[in-house]
Design a protein around this motif. Structure first.
Motif, PDB file in Angstrom:
ATOM      1  N   UNK A  31       0.813  -1.217   0.000  1.00  0.00           N
ATOM      2  CA  UNK A  31       0.000   0.000   0.000  1.00  0.00           C
ATOM      3  C   UNK A  31       0.847   1.267   0.000  1.00  0.00           C
ATOM      4  N   UNK A  32       2.092   1.173   0.483  1.00  0.00           N
ATOM      5  CA  UNK A  32       2.963   2.350   0.499  1.00  0.00           C
ATOM      6  C   UNK A  32       3.468   2.711  -0.892  1.00  0.00           C
ATOM      7  N   UNK A  64      -8.996   4.005   0.420  1.00  0.00           N
ATOM      8  CA  UNK A  64      -8.406   4.700   1.556  1.00  0.00           C
ATOM      9  C   UNK A  64      -6.913   4.410   1.515  1.00  0.00           C
ATOM     10  N   UNK A  65      -6.058   5.392   1.802  1.00  0.00           N
ATOM     11  CA  UNK A  65      -4.620   5.166   1.618  1.00  0.00           C
ATOM     12  C   UNK A  65      -4.074   3.932   2.318  1.00  0.00           C
ATOM     13  N   UNK A  66      -4.367   3.792   3.604  1.00  0.00           N
ATOM     14  CA  UNK A  66      -3.845   2.656   4.359  1.00  0.00           C
ATOM     15  C   UNK A  66      -4.982   1.998   5.138  1.00  0.00           C
ATOM     16  N   UNK A  67      -5.617   0.975   4.574  1.00  0.00           N
ATOM     17  CA  UNK A  67      -6.805   0.371   5.189  1.00  0.00           C
ATOM     18  C   UNK A  67      -6.504  -0.325   6.508  1.00  0.00           C
ATOM     19  N   UNK A  68      -7.429  -0.151   7.448  1.00  0.00           N
ATOM     20  CA  UNK A  68      -7.362  -0.824   8.749  1.00  0.00           C
ATOM     21  C   UNK A  68      -8.522  -1.812   8.818  1.00  0.00           C
ATOM     22  N   UNK A 125     -16.931  -4.145   2.036  1.00  0.00           N
ATOM     23  CA  UNK A 125     -17.602  -2.877   2.342  1.00  0.00           C
ATOM     24  C   UNK A 125     -17.346  -2.391   3.765  1.00  0.00           C
ATOM     25  N   UNK A 126     -16.424  -3.039   4.484  1.00  0.00           N
ATOM     26  CA  UNK A 126     -16.203  -2.664   5.883  1.00  0.00           C
ATOM     27  C   UNK A 126     -14.740  -2.319   6.155  1.00  0.00           C
ATOM     28  N   UNK A 127     -14.552  -1.270   6.936  1.00  0.00           N
ATOM     29  CA  UNK A 127     -13.246  -0.872   7.434  1.00  0.00           C
ATOM     30  C   UNK A 127     -13.351  -0.660   8.936  1.00  0.00           C
ATOM     31  N   UNK A 175      -9.616  -6.196  10.162  1.00  0.00           N
ATOM     32  CA  UNK A 175      -9.233  -7.245  11.108  1.00  0.00           C
ATOM     33  C   UNK A 175      -7.909  -7.906  10.724  1.00  0.00           C
ATOM     34  N   UNK A 176      -7.019  -8.006  11.676  1.00  0.00           N
ATOM     35  CA  UNK A 176      -5.705  -8.621  11.512  1.00  0.00           C
ATOM     36  C   UNK A 176      -4.793  -7.828  10.574  1.00  0.00           C
ATOM     37  N   UNK A 177      -5.092  -6.555  10.352  1.00  0.00           N
ATOM     38  CA  UNK A 177      -4.277  -5.769   9.447  1.00  0.00           C
ATOM     39  C   UNK A 177      -4.171  -4.317   9.911  1.00  0.00           C
ATOM     40  N   UNK A 178      -2.990  -3.963  10.417  1.00  0.00           N
ATOM     41  CA  UNK A 178      -2.701  -2.568  10.747  1.00  0.00           C
ATOM     42  C   UNK A 178      -1.297  -2.238  10.245  1.00  0.00           C
ATOM     43  N   UNK A 179      -0.975  -2.755   9.054  1.00  0.00           N
ATOM     44  CA  UNK A 179       0.342  -2.536   8.461  1.00  0.00           C
ATOM     45  C   UNK A 179       0.455  -1.085   8.004  1.00  0.00           C
ATOM     46  N   UNK A 180       1.667  -0.616   7.944  1.00  0.00           N
ATOM     47  CA  UNK A 180       2.045   0.729   7.466  1.00  0.00           C
ATOM     48  C   UNK A 180       1.712   1.795   8.505  1.00  0.00           C
TER      49      UNK A 180
END
Length: 477
Positions: free
Chosen positions: A118-119, A466-470, A235-237, A472-477
């Motif tokens: 994503x970066x 969205x630039x950096x999606x948040x 459809x969920x963030x 479940x199990x993903x909070x990279x970047x």
């Protein structure tokens, strides 16, 4: 020499002038032709290098994604598909890019692969277009409200209330894990926590915005919100942005007028100011649709969908009328709906909303007067005692995009509804105060910004707008 943007140069007709531009190499072919992009536009400008007079070691450093500074003469292009190009007189490598390591090569990549990078994905045509459209949409939101007398309010990100009543919130605490102090009942003693009470990341700024509307008249929030919903759908963030206007002395009819005018305005703005990006995204979506089974293909292109919303009056239909239409529809009778409509009170799904918009009315739809049992406590109860003054705006291809309501301004009715749902009056004493001191009819709505960007760009997964999606199990970047 002043630096020009690629967008400026592509629109220029001042040939034979010396120009200076900086950007990133998209492609370099035949050791002569650089496709240069600086992010100002989806289009590249061709820079022609005189390879006979260029150092061979320098040529080897002109690789995909290398940052370069170019000075040259702007000339009429000899090739097709472009009006101008630059004859390079001086080239400087500002930042090398190792082609053996750079993951975003000039070829088609899966969206999943790009999410993992994503970066860097914004360097592709698709994501640069999406993010420029997102930026213009964001500006259009503020432009609309500022030009229509609204005051921008920054509501809290950390809150002690749950506006939705869903309970799916991220807790905010400075207690160490497994070391939280307990009270006499053996429960976590939040009185010893940083804020002296249990707090969370907000799911909405609506309740706080209502208090400001009752003093400033017309307000709006536009900020980040959070939902700890363990959902991995397209459809969920977990982190997303919400647009929430609130207006004093405005009833449900005024709320529907506002939502329609607002949406048409912001979409009209991007249609006017993002023509190149939308043309690219329109073409991209057309190609994507061809890969789907015939039955799943959309009847409209991306640009047609946008114009469909901007050019059509929104049809206003009561929930009760919509249920009758859906119950008697062919898909329902032939059991084509995944969720059959059998009786009044059903919570409508996306398939039902899209049927109303795309098949039945053939225009955007605003549904209103929903059953009280499926809506939030703060929505005004109708005289029938079973419906509330709620409204949802439905779009083609996506279903609900806006949810709003006339708020319950009567203190006694609001208290009754809160008690029925076991909502502690002490927790929302400040909210109830607005009904004690100068209460008045007021209304508002919420629009998930990423849902709007999703519709506008034609992307199929909300993680891609969205630039950096948040998630479940993903909070990279």
């Amino acid at each position: 020499m002043n630096r020009s943007s690629v967008k400026e140069l592509l629109q220029s007709d001042k040939f034979l002038q010396e120009v200076h531009v900086k950007g990133w190499v998209r492609t370099f072919r035949s050791n002569r032709f650089i496709a240069l992009n600086d992010g100002s536009t989806i289009n590249n400008i061709q820079c022609v290098v005189d390879f006979e007079n260029t150092n061979e070691a320098l040529l080897k450093r002109i690789t995909t994604s290398a940052a370069v500074s170019i000075t040259g003469t702007l000339v009429e292009s000899q090739g097709k598909g472009q009006k101008v190009e630059i004859n390079v007189t001086n080239l400087e490598i500002l930042g090398d890019s190792n082609p053996d390591e750079y993951p975003i090569q000039p070829k088609k990549h899966s969206l999943e692969f790009l999410r993992e990078n994503a970066h860097l994905r914004v360097r592709t045509n698709t994501f640069s277009a999406v993010m420029r459209v997102r930026s213009k949409l964001s500006f259009a939101v503020h432009k609309y409200f500022q030009e229509n007398g609204f005051n921008y309010v920054n509501t809290p990100i950390i809150t002690g209330s749950d506006a939705e009543g869903a309970g799916e919130m991220f807790k905010v605490t400075n207690f160490e894990a497994n070391k939280a102090p307990l009270n006499e009942e053996g429960q976590i003693d939040y009185k010893q926590d940083f804020f002296g009470k249990e707090t969370n990341l907000t799911v909405s700024g609506q309740l706080e915005a209502e208090t400001y509307a009752m003093a400033l008249g017309k307000v709006y929030t536009f900020g980040p919100t959070f939902r700890a919903e363990n959902s991995n759908t397209t459809r969920h963030l977990a982190e997303f942005w919400m647009i929430e206007p609130e207006v004093a002395f405005m009833d449900l009819d005024g709320n529907m007028d506002l939502s329609e005018d607002f949406i048409k305005s912001v979409l009209g703005y991007v249609l006017e100011h993002c023509k190149d990006d939308l043309a690219f995204l329109d073409q991209r979506l057309t190609q994507e649709e061809k890969s789907k089974p015939q039955a799943q293909r959309s009847d409209m292109s991306l640009l047609e969908k946008l114009k469909f919303v901007v050019d059509n009056n929104f049809k206003r239909v009561s929930y009760t009328e919509a249920i009758d239409i859906l119950r008697n529809s062919k898909p329902n009778k032939k059991k084509k709906f995944q969720f059959p409509i059998n009786e009044w009170g059903a919570d409508l799904q996306s398939e039902h909303e899209r049927f109303l918009v795309e098949k039945h009315f053939k225009c955007p739809v605003i549904l209103f007067d929903y059953p009280a049992d499926i809506k939030a406590f703060y929505m005004r109860l109708n005289e029938d005692g079973k419906t509330v003054r709620a409204m949802d705006v439905l779009f083609p291809g996506i279903g609900e995009i806006v949810g709003g309501a006339q708020r319950e301004e009567r203190l006694d009715v609001l208290k009754e509804k809160m008690n029925a749902l076991n909502i502690d009056e002490k927790e929302l004493w400040w909210y109830l105060d607005t009904r004690k001191f100068g209460t008045a009819v007021h209304s508002g709505f919420g629009l998930g910004f990423e849902r709007l960007v999703l519709f506008t760009t034609g992307m199929s997964n909300i993680r891609d707008v969205i630039p950096f999606p948040r998630t479940p199990q993903n909070a990279e970047f």
